[in-house]
Design an enzyme around this catalytic site. Structure first.
Site, PDB file in Angstrom:
ATOM      1  N   LEU A 136       0.222  -1.281  -4.983  1.00 11.35           N
ATOM      2  CA  LEU A 136       0.915  -0.857  -3.771  1.00 11.35           C
ATOM      3  C   LEU A 136      -0.030   0.148  -3.116  1.00 11.35           C
ATOM      4  CD1 LEU A 136       3.590  -1.161  -2.201  1.00 11.35           C
ATOM      5  CD2 LEU A 136       4.444   0.810  -3.461  1.00 11.35           C
ATOM      6  N   ASP A 137      -0.529  -0.193  -1.941  1.00 10.95           N
ATOM      7  CA  ASP A 137      -1.553   0.625  -1.282  1.00 10.95           C
ATOM      8  C   ASP A 137      -1.194   2.099  -1.260  1.00 10.95           C
ATOM      9  OD1 ASP A 137      -3.044  -1.650  -0.664  1.00 10.95           O
ATOM     10  OD2 ASP A 137      -2.045  -1.903   1.267  1.00 10.95           O
ATOM     11  N   ARG A 138      -2.212   2.929  -1.205  1.00  8.94           N
ATOM     12  CA  ARG A 138      -2.025   4.377  -1.159  1.00  8.94           C
ATOM     13  C   ARG A 138      -1.144   4.789   0.012  1.00  8.94           C
ATOM     14  NH1 ARG A 138      -6.925   7.917   0.448  1.00  8.94           N
ATOM     15  NH2 ARG A 138      -5.687   9.513   1.414  1.00  8.94           N
TER      16      ARG A 138
ATOM     17  N   SER B 289       1.277   3.084   1.310  1.00 10.15           N
ATOM     18  CA  SER B 289       2.596   2.459   1.211  1.00 10.15           C
ATOM     19  C   SER B 289       3.411   3.224   0.172  1.00 10.15           C
ATOM     20  CB  SER B 289       2.465   0.992   0.797  1.00 10.15           C
ATOM     21  OG  SER B 289       1.729   0.268   1.758  1.00 10.15           O
TER      22      SER B 289
END
Length: 182
Positions: free
Chosen positions: A43-45, A47
């Site tokens: 989960l992207d930084r 997000s």
């Protein structure tokens, strides 16, 4: 076997160490001190929301590998006013630079009740409205939700993953985690 549901805050790297920056950025180790668990997917930084961490390699593969088509649901705050026409495009699938996406479940929603404030807050432009959509995908390409909403003319301002399969964020404040039985 240990399996953890974690509500990842904005700005936290989805890994236990930060090897890519001369400055210290927050990582999973700032929140979770459980040996032997690893993220099942990313989960992207920039997000927020649900991450599953587990010591079970087979479970990790079933969650993260696209061939299993595990549904993941997101609440997405977008710049602009989302319409049913936008939702239809997302439901049909869109063609990105790396090829067409699978059809998604997409619907217009009101701002989710009880959603924690983001730190830092999103940028707000008084002359540009924003809205919320709920998007469920069964594939997980790099930054896919952001690229899909941008493709239909609705850049993502805030992205919160609220479920992976049957697991949800319910009862988990930002930065909190709990163990679950599998």
């Amino acid at each position: 076997m240990t399996t953890i549901l974690f509500n990842k805050p904005f700005g936290v790297l989805p890994q236990f160490t930060d090897r890519g920056s001369p400055t210290t950025r927050p990582t999973l180790s700032d929140y979770i001190d459980v040996p032997g668990v690893y993220p099942a997917g990313r989960l992207d930084r920039d997000s927020e929301g649900l991450m599953v961490l587990t010591s079970d390699g087979a479970l990790q593969a079933r969650i993260a590998h696209p061939k299993f088509k595990k549904p993941k649901t997101y609440w997405v705050q977008v710049e602009g006013t989302p319409t049913e026409a936008h939702m239809a495009q997302l439901r049909d699938g869109v063609t990105l630079k790396d090829g067409p996406t699978l059809p998604a479940k997409a619907r217009l929603i009101d701002e989710p009740a009880g959603l924690w404030p983001r730190t830092p807050p999103i940028r707000v432009r008084k002359t540009v409205p924003d809205g919320w959509i709920e998007l469920t995908l069964t594939e997980g390409r790099n930054r896919q939700v952001r690229r899909m909403t941008a493709h239909v003319g609705l850049p993502t301002l805030r992205l919160v993953r609220v479920s992976i399969g049957d697991w949800t964020l319910e009862g988990l404040d930002s930065g909190m985690w709990r163990s679950v039985e599998v």
